[in-house]
Design a protein around this motif. Sequence first.
Motif, PDB file in Angstrom:
ATOM      1  N   HIS B 387      35.134  49.120  16.032  1.00  0.00           N
ATOM      2  CA  HIS B 387      33.850  49.435  15.443  1.00  0.00           C
ATOM      3  C   HIS B 387      32.825  49.825  16.499  1.00  0.00           C
ATOM      4  N   LEU B 390      33.491  53.236  17.773  1.00  0.00           N
ATOM      5  CA  LEU B 390      33.275  54.361  16.852  1.00  0.00           C
ATOM      6  C   LEU B 390      31.858  54.940  16.936  1.00  0.00           C
ATOM      7  N   THR B 428      38.824  58.329  17.322  1.00  0.00           N
ATOM      8  CA  THR B 428      38.696  57.911  15.937  1.00  0.00           C
ATOM      9  C   THR B 428      40.044  57.475  15.373  1.00  0.00           C
ATOM     10  N   ASP B 432      40.917  53.900  13.915  1.00  0.00           N
ATOM     11  CA  ASP B 432      41.438  53.772  12.550  1.00  0.00           C
ATOM     12  C   ASP B 432      42.684  52.920  12.529  1.00  0.00           C
ATOM     13  N   ARG B 435      41.971  49.279  13.108  1.00  0.00           N
ATOM     14  CA  ARG B 435      41.385  48.575  11.982  1.00  0.00           C
ATOM     15  C   ARG B 435      42.386  48.406  10.862  1.00  0.00           C
ATOM     16  N   ARG B 439      43.541  44.807   9.240  1.00  0.00           N
ATOM     17  CA  ARG B 439      43.020  44.537   7.909  1.00  0.00           C
ATOM     18  C   ARG B 439      43.839  43.449   7.240  1.00  0.00           C
TER      19      ARG B 439
END
Lengths: 122, 598
Positions: B387, B390, B428, B432, B435, B439
Motif C-alpha cells: 500500500h 502504491l 503495481t 497487487d 496484496r 488477503r
Amino acid sequence: MARILVVDDEMDIRSFLVDELALLRHEVAGAANGMEALEKVKTWKPHLVLLDIRMPIMDGLAALKNLRGEHPEIAVIMMTADRDEGVAKETITAGAFDYVTKPVDLERLKMLVETKLIDVLG
Amino acid sequence: MERKILVAEDSPTQAEHLRLLLEREGYQVILAANGKEGLEKVHRERPDLIISDIVMPEMDGYEFCRAVKSNEATKRIPLVLLTGSRGPGSILRGLQHGADNFIRKPFESDYLLERVRRIFEHLDLRERGHLEMEVTIHVGGKELQITTDKQQIIELLFSTFEDISRLNDELKDAQRKLESYAKNLESMVRDRTARLDALVAVMQKLGSSLDLDEVLNFVVHSAGELLKITHVGAYLLKGETLELCAEYSESHSRQEARKLNVGESVGGYVAASGEICYVEDVLKDPRWAAAAWARREGIGSFVGLPLKYEGTTLGVLSCAVRGIRSFSRDEMRLMETFANAAANAINNAETHSRLEESFEELRRQQQMIIRAEKLSALGTLAAGAAHEVLNPANIIGLYAQRMLNRSAGGSDERKEAEVIWRNVERITKICDGLRRFSRNEAPKTAPFRPGEAIEECLQLLGHKLRLGNIHVEKKPGLGEAAVQGDQNQMVQVFLNLITNAVDAMPEGGTLTIVSDMLIEEGSRWWEARFSDTGRGIPKEVLPRIFDPFFTTKPEDKGTGLGLAVTHGIVDAHGGTIWAESPPDQGATFIVRLPLETA
Ligand SMILES: Nc1ncnc2c1ncn2[C@@H]1O[C@H](COP(=O)(O)OP(=O)(O)O)[C@@H](O)[C@H]1O
C-alpha cells in the motif's frame, strides 16, 4: 465552467490533478483530508469531488457518507489503491458509483470527469 | 557226616562272613586269625578243608600252606587260597607252596560254595583211590611239581587268563568310553558355546539394528554356518508371494527360487500352513518344485520354518542340506530360535517403517503449517508495504503520463516516459500480487470444475505454449469433478503453475497434467499433478519456492510471488499444494482440493 474539488493527502497528487483539470478549463481547488474537504464544500459548493479513500483525520468513506447526506447533488469520484471488491462494494453502497484505481490512468480519469459533469450540469 | 572247614582270615568281618556262608550250607567252621593260629588248629581239629587268606600277620597264607603241605599228617587236607591280587602271580606262587585251589577275592557267595562242593567231590573220588596225579608244568622257566588234578589246573589257568583278558577288555573299553566322552564333552561344550555366541550375537543385532536386510543376512549366515546347512534362505511374504530377501550358501551358488507363491513348493506350503515342515528327501516329495536345482546341488533334506510374529506368518526360513540328514531336537530348537529372531526383525522393521512414514507425514504437515503461518505473517507485512509503495508509484505514474502526453511521438522524452510508465505498472503488479496473497478473506464460493479451470488456462496460454514448443498431455482427461470455491482464483493458480513450467523448459518439453480423485484420511480429494520435463528444482531450493519474493528468475521476469499467491489461494480453498523434484526428472506440483462430500 464547473468547480472541482480534489481531495488527497498526497500533495504531489493533489497539485498534479489540480493542474491537469484546470487545463480542461475548470475551476479546481484542493483539500488534504475529509475534514478540510467538508469545510470547503460548505463555502465553495463544488459540482464534483475527487475523493481519495485512505487519508488521515477523516478518510474518504466517511467524507463520502457525509456528502451523500448533506449534499446529494454533488457528484463524487472515488480514487483508490485498493483493488479488491470489498472496498469497491463499500463505496458503491455509500453512494459513489464511480471510482478509479491507482495508479490513476489520466485519460480515463479525464473522460470520467467530463461525463460526470455533463450529468450534473445537464 | 559234617565236614569241617578251617578258615584262616585276619579280617574279622570277612571271617564272619565266610563262616555264616559256610555254616548255612551245613559245614562246621573253625576260624583262625593268621597262619600260626591256623596251623595249631589244623593239628588239633583236623579239618576236611582249609580256606586261607594270603595276606595275614605273623604267618601269611603261603607259609601256612607250605607248613600244612610239608607235614605228612596234614598234607592231604586240601587248601584253598583266597587270592586278592589280579594276575597269575599269586596263583603260581600259591601252587609252588602247594595250594590246591584258588578263589579270587572278592568272590560271589555261590561261586565260593560251588568251589567248596567240587573240592569235596574230588576228595571223595580220591579217597576211593581214583585220582592221584603229579603234574609237572613249566611256568616262567621254572619246573613245578603240582599235586592236584590236571583238569582243575587247566581250568584254573584258563579262568585266570580269561579273567585277565576280560578285565583288560573292560579296562580298554572304559578308557575308550572315557576318552570319547571327554572328546564329546569338549566338542559339545564347543558347540554349545558357538551356538550360544551366535544366539547372543543375533540378539544383539536385533537389539541394535533396525535394518532388516542386515539382520536377515546375519540370521541366514549364522544358521548356515552353525548348523552346517548348505543353503539357507529367508523369504518375506509380500501379499501372496514369498520373496527371497537374504540367503546363505555354503557353495556360494544361488538359491533356485527367488520368488515363490504361497502354496507353491515346500516353502510355499510352510507359508500357507504356518507349520514347520521337515522333508527327508526333497526329490521324493511331490510338492518340491526345484528338482533340477536340488539334483545339481545334491540337496536331500529340507526344513522349512514359518517366520511368525504373534500368530501371523511373515515369511519362511528355508534350510536345505546336501544329502539326507536328520536334525536333532537341539538343532531344531536352534533353527526355531533363528526363525523367531528373523520374524522379530521383520516385525521391528515393519513397525519402524510405519513409524517413519507417519513421522514423514507429520513432518510434511508441520512444514505446511509453518509455511502457512510464515506466509500469513509475511502477508500482513507485505500488504502494508504494498500500500505504501502504491502511492508514490501512483505519483510517478501520473507525471510519466503527463510527460507522455506532452512529448512528441518517437522523441527521446517519449521513450523515457514510456520506460517510467512501464515500470510503474510493474510495481503495481508486484503490489497487487502481494496484496492478493495476503488477503485473508474466504474465496467467493460456488461449485466449479477445476478441470475446466485448467482447460481455460491452457486456452489462455495456447499461444505461449506453442511458441515455447511445449507439448501438453492430459491424463486421463481433466474430469468432471466439482469443488467449492472461486474459479477465477483457481484459474490464477493454474496459470502460475503452467507459466512456471513453461519457464522451466526454455528448450521446450512436455507438460503432463494428471488429475484424479482419491480418498485420504477419510476425505475425498480432487488432485492434479503438473509434471514438466524442465530443469527441476534443486533440493536446497525446494523448501523456499513458496516464499514470497523467492525467485531464481532474472529481475524483469520473476517477482517471486506467483507460488506465494498460489499457495494462499489453495490454502483458502482448504486444499494443499506441494512440489516434488526427483533428481533429473523435472518438477511436479501437486494440488489437492477437497471434493464436495455428497
Ligand atoms: N516448474 C518449475 N520448474 C522449476 N522451477 C520452478 C518451477 N516452478 C517454480 N520454480 C521455481 O520457483 C521459483 C518461485 O516461483 P514463483 O513463486 O512462481 O515466482 P517466479 O515465477 O516469479 O520466480 C521460481 O523462480 C523457480 O526457481
